[in-house]
Design a protein around this motif. Structure first.
Motif, PDB file in Angstrom:
ATOM      1  N   MET A 135       0.860  -1.158   0.000  1.00 29.24           N
ATOM      2  CA  MET A 135       0.000   0.000   0.000  1.00 29.24           C
ATOM      3  C   MET A 135       0.907   1.222   0.000  1.00 29.24           C
ATOM      4  SD  MET A 135      -2.821   1.208   2.869  1.00 29.24           S
ATOM      5  CE  MET A 135      -2.935  -0.415   3.483  1.00 29.24           C
ATOM      6  N   GLY A 136       0.528   2.196  -0.806  1.00 27.98           N
ATOM      7  CA  GLY A 136       1.293   3.423  -0.851  1.00 27.98           C
ATOM      8  C   GLY A 136       1.215   4.157   0.479  1.00 27.98           C
ATOM      9  N   PHE A 137       2.329   4.759   0.846  1.00 20.86           N
ATOM     10  CA  PHE A 137       2.389   5.452   2.135  1.00 20.86           C
ATOM     11  C   PHE A 137       1.363   6.575   2.223  1.00 20.86           C
ATOM     12  CE2 PHE A 137       4.272   8.587   5.047  1.00 20.86           C
ATOM     13  CZ  PHE A 137       4.302   7.805   6.185  1.00 20.86           C
ATOM     14  N   ARG A 138       1.187   7.293   1.129  1.00 15.72           N
ATOM     15  CA  ARG A 138       0.205   8.395   1.132  1.00 15.72           C
ATOM     16  C   ARG A 138      -1.214   7.888   1.353  1.00 15.72           C
ATOM     17  NH1 ARG A 138       1.987  12.415  -3.692  1.00 15.72           N
ATOM     18  NH2 ARG A 138       3.557  13.497  -2.484  1.00 15.72           N
ATOM     19  N   LYS A 139      -1.557   6.816   0.644  1.00 16.94           N
ATOM     20  CA  LYS A 139      -2.912   6.276   0.779  1.00 16.94           C
ATOM     21  C   LYS A 139      -3.138   5.748   2.184  1.00 16.94           C
ATOM     22  CE  LYS A 139      -3.945   5.126  -3.995  1.00 16.94           C
ATOM     23  NZ  LYS A 139      -4.322   4.066  -4.921  1.00 16.94           N
ATOM     24  N   LYS A 152     -15.560   7.010   9.376  1.00 17.35           N
ATOM     25  CA  LYS A 152     -14.668   6.007   9.946  1.00 17.35           C
ATOM     26  C   LYS A 152     -14.781   4.696   9.163  1.00 17.35           C
ATOM     27  CE  LYS A 152     -15.713   3.981  13.851  1.00 17.35           C
ATOM     28  NZ  LYS A 152     -15.978   3.691  15.248  1.00 17.35           N
ATOM     29  N   THR A 153     -15.989   4.297   8.857  1.00 16.05           N
ATOM     30  CA  THR A 153     -16.222   3.064   8.105  1.00 16.05           C
ATOM     31  C   THR A 153     -15.625   3.164   6.704  1.00 16.05           C
ATOM     32  OG1 THR A 153     -18.248   2.688   9.355  1.00 16.05           O
ATOM     33  CG2 THR A 153     -18.001   1.472   7.296  1.00 16.05           C
ATOM     34  N   LYS A 154     -15.794   4.317   6.087  1.00 10.75           N
ATOM     35  CA  LYS A 154     -15.252   4.538   4.748  1.00 10.75           C
ATOM     36  C   LYS A 154     -13.728   4.394   4.756  1.00 10.75           C
ATOM     37  CE  LYS A 154     -15.042   8.259   1.330  1.00 10.75           C
ATOM     38  NZ  LYS A 154     -15.418   9.660   1.107  1.00 10.75           N
ATOM     39  N   GLY A 155     -13.078   4.967   5.749  1.00  4.73           N
ATOM     40  CA  GLY A 155     -11.625   4.858   5.863  1.00  4.73           C
ATOM     41  C   GLY A 155     -11.180   3.425   6.093  1.00  4.73           C
ATOM     42  N   MET A 156     -11.923   2.704   6.929  1.00  2.00           N
ATOM     43  CA  MET A 156     -11.582   1.307   7.208  1.00  2.00           C
ATOM     44  C   MET A 156     -11.756   0.445   5.959  1.00  2.00           C
ATOM     45  SD  MET A 156     -13.293   1.023  10.959  1.00  2.00           S
ATOM     46  CE  MET A 156     -12.451  -0.374  11.696  1.00  2.00           C
ATOM     47  N   LEU A 157     -12.787   0.715   5.197  1.00  4.46           N
ATOM     48  CA  LEU A 157     -13.036  -0.031   3.963  1.00  4.46           C
ATOM     49  C   LEU A 157     -11.928   0.221   2.945  1.00  4.46           C
ATOM     50  CD1 LEU A 157     -14.955  -1.863   2.366  1.00  4.46           C
ATOM     51  CD2 LEU A 157     -16.138   0.191   1.615  1.00  4.46           C
ATOM     52  N   LYS A 158     -11.543   1.479   2.787  1.00  2.00           N
ATOM     53  CA  LYS A 158     -10.467   1.819   1.857  1.00  2.00           C
ATOM     54  C   LYS A 158      -9.160   1.136   2.271  1.00  2.00           C
ATOM     55  CE  LYS A 158     -11.911   6.364   0.218  1.00  2.00           C
ATOM     56  NZ  LYS A 158     -11.548   7.799   0.228  1.00  2.00           N
ATOM     57  N   GLN A 159      -8.897   1.123   3.566  1.00  2.00           N
ATOM     58  CA  GLN A 159      -7.686   0.498   4.066  1.00  2.00           C
ATOM     59  C   GLN A 159      -7.705  -1.010   3.795  1.00  2.00           C
ATOM     60  OE1 GLN A 159      -6.971   1.159   8.243  1.00  2.00           O
ATOM     61  NE2 GLN A 159      -4.783   1.125   7.928  1.00  2.00           N
ATOM     62  N   ALA A 160      -8.836  -1.650   3.954  1.00  2.57           N
ATOM     63  CA  ALA A 160      -8.958  -3.083   3.691  1.00  2.57           C
ATOM     64  C   ALA A 160      -8.729  -3.382   2.211  1.00  2.57           C
ATOM     65  CB  ALA A 160     -10.332  -3.578   4.130  1.00  2.57           C
ATOM     66  N   VAL A 161      -9.245  -2.529   1.344  1.00  2.82           N
ATOM     67  CA  VAL A 161      -9.049  -2.714  -0.099  1.00  2.82           C
ATOM     68  C   VAL A 161      -7.574  -2.591  -0.446  1.00  2.82           C
ATOM     69  CG1 VAL A 161      -9.473  -1.660  -2.364  1.00  2.82           C
ATOM     70  CG2 VAL A 161     -11.363  -2.004  -0.773  1.00  2.82           C
ATOM     71  N   GLU A 162      -6.902  -1.608   0.114  1.00  4.47           N
ATOM     72  CA  GLU A 162      -5.483  -1.422  -0.150  1.00  4.47           C
ATOM     73  C   GLU A 162      -4.660  -2.607   0.351  1.00  4.47           C
ATOM     74  OE1 GLU A 162      -3.869   0.858  -1.970  1.00  4.47           O
ATOM     75  OE2 GLU A 162      -5.820   1.687  -2.486  1.00  4.47           O
ATOM     76  N   GLY A 212      -5.724  -5.663   0.590  1.00 10.11           N
ATOM     77  CA  GLY A 212      -6.013  -6.737  -0.350  1.00 10.11           C
ATOM     78  C   GLY A 212      -5.184  -6.606  -1.619  1.00 10.11           C
ATOM     79  N   LYS A 213      -5.029  -5.388  -2.114  1.00  6.70           N
ATOM     80  CA  LYS A 213      -4.209  -5.145  -3.289  1.00  6.70           C
ATOM     81  C   LYS A 213      -2.756  -5.539  -3.019  1.00  6.70           C
ATOM     82  CE  LYS A 213      -6.665  -1.183  -5.287  1.00  6.70           C
ATOM     83  NZ  LYS A 213      -6.527   0.261  -5.559  1.00  6.70           N
ATOM     84  N   ASP A 214      -2.273  -5.204  -1.813  1.00  7.87           N
ATOM     85  CA  ASP A 214      -0.901  -5.552  -1.447  1.00  7.87           C
ATOM     86  C   ASP A 214      -0.665  -7.049  -1.446  1.00  7.87           C
ATOM     87  OD1 ASP A 214      -0.044  -2.966  -1.223  1.00  7.87           O
ATOM     88  OD2 ASP A 214      -0.173  -2.883   0.968  1.00  7.87           O
ATOM     89  N   LYS A 215      -1.635  -7.807  -1.011  1.00 12.16           N
ATOM     90  CA  LYS A 215      -1.468  -9.259  -0.972  1.00 12.16           C
ATOM     91  C   LYS A 215      -1.300  -9.829  -2.375  1.00 12.16           C
ATOM     92  CE  LYS A 215      -3.453 -10.395   3.395  1.00 12.16           C
ATOM     93  NZ  LYS A 215      -3.924 -11.522   4.149  1.00 12.16           N
TER      94      LYS A 215
END
Length: 57
Positions: A1-5, A39-49, A51-54
Protein backbone atom coordinates in the motif's frame (compact mmCIF):
# COMPACT_ATOMS: atom_id res chain seq x y z
CA UNK A 1 0.00 0.00 0.00
CA UNK A 2 1.29 3.42 -0.85
CA UNK A 3 2.39 5.45 2.13
CA UNK A 4 0.21 8.39 1.13
CA UNK A 5 -2.91 6.28 0.78
CA UNK A 6 -2.24 4.54 4.07
CA UNK A 7 -1.75 7.85 5.85
CA UNK A 8 -4.88 9.30 4.26
CA UNK A 9 -6.97 6.27 5.27
CA UNK A 10 -5.67 6.33 8.85
CA UNK A 11 -6.35 10.06 9.13
CA UNK A 12 -9.86 9.54 7.75
CA UNK A 13 -10.49 6.85 10.38
CA UNK A 14 -9.18 9.11 13.15
CA UNK A 15 -11.24 12.06 11.95
CA UNK A 16 -14.34 9.87 11.84
CA UNK A 17 -13.72 8.63 15.39
CA UNK A 18 -13.32 12.21 16.60
CA UNK A 19 -16.56 13.33 14.95
CA UNK A 20 -18.41 10.31 16.31
CA UNK A 21 -17.13 10.92 19.84
CA UNK A 22 -17.93 14.63 19.67
CA UNK A 23 -21.41 13.86 18.36
CA UNK A 24 -22.03 11.49 21.27
CA UNK A 25 -20.71 14.02 23.78
CA UNK A 26 -22.93 16.87 22.64
CA UNK A 27 -25.90 14.70 21.69
CA UNK A 28 -25.74 15.53 17.99
CA UNK A 29 -26.93 12.41 16.19
CA UNK A 30 -26.19 13.81 12.74
CA UNK A 31 -22.53 14.49 13.60
CA UNK A 32 -22.26 11.10 15.27
CA UNK A 33 -23.58 9.24 12.21
CA UNK A 34 -21.43 11.33 9.88
CA UNK A 35 -18.36 10.40 11.92
CA UNK A 36 -19.33 6.73 11.96
CA UNK A 37 -19.76 6.76 8.17
CA UNK A 38 -16.41 8.48 7.66
CA UNK A 39 -14.67 6.01 9.95
CA UNK A 40 -16.22 3.06 8.10
CA UNK A 41 -15.25 4.54 4.75
CA UNK A 42 -11.63 4.86 5.86
CA UNK A 43 -11.58 1.31 7.21
CA UNK A 44 -13.04 -0.03 3.96
CA UNK A 45 -10.47 1.82 1.86
CA UNK A 46 -7.69 0.50 4.07
CA UNK A 47 -8.96 -3.08 3.69
CA UNK A 48 -9.05 -2.71 -0.10
CA UNK A 49 -5.48 -1.42 -0.15
CA UNK A 50 -4.31 -4.32 2.04
CA UNK A 51 -6.01 -6.74 -0.35
CA UNK A 52 -4.21 -5.14 -3.29
CA UNK A 53 -0.90 -5.55 -1.45
CA UNK A 54 -1.47 -9.26 -0.97
CA UNK A 55 -1.86 -9.74 -4.72
CA UNK A 56 1.24 -7.68 -5.50
CA UNK A 57 3.57 -9.61 -3.20
Amino acid sequence: MGFRKKTKNVSEIAEGKAKETLGKAVGNEKLESKGRAEKTKGMLKQAVEKGKDKFRH
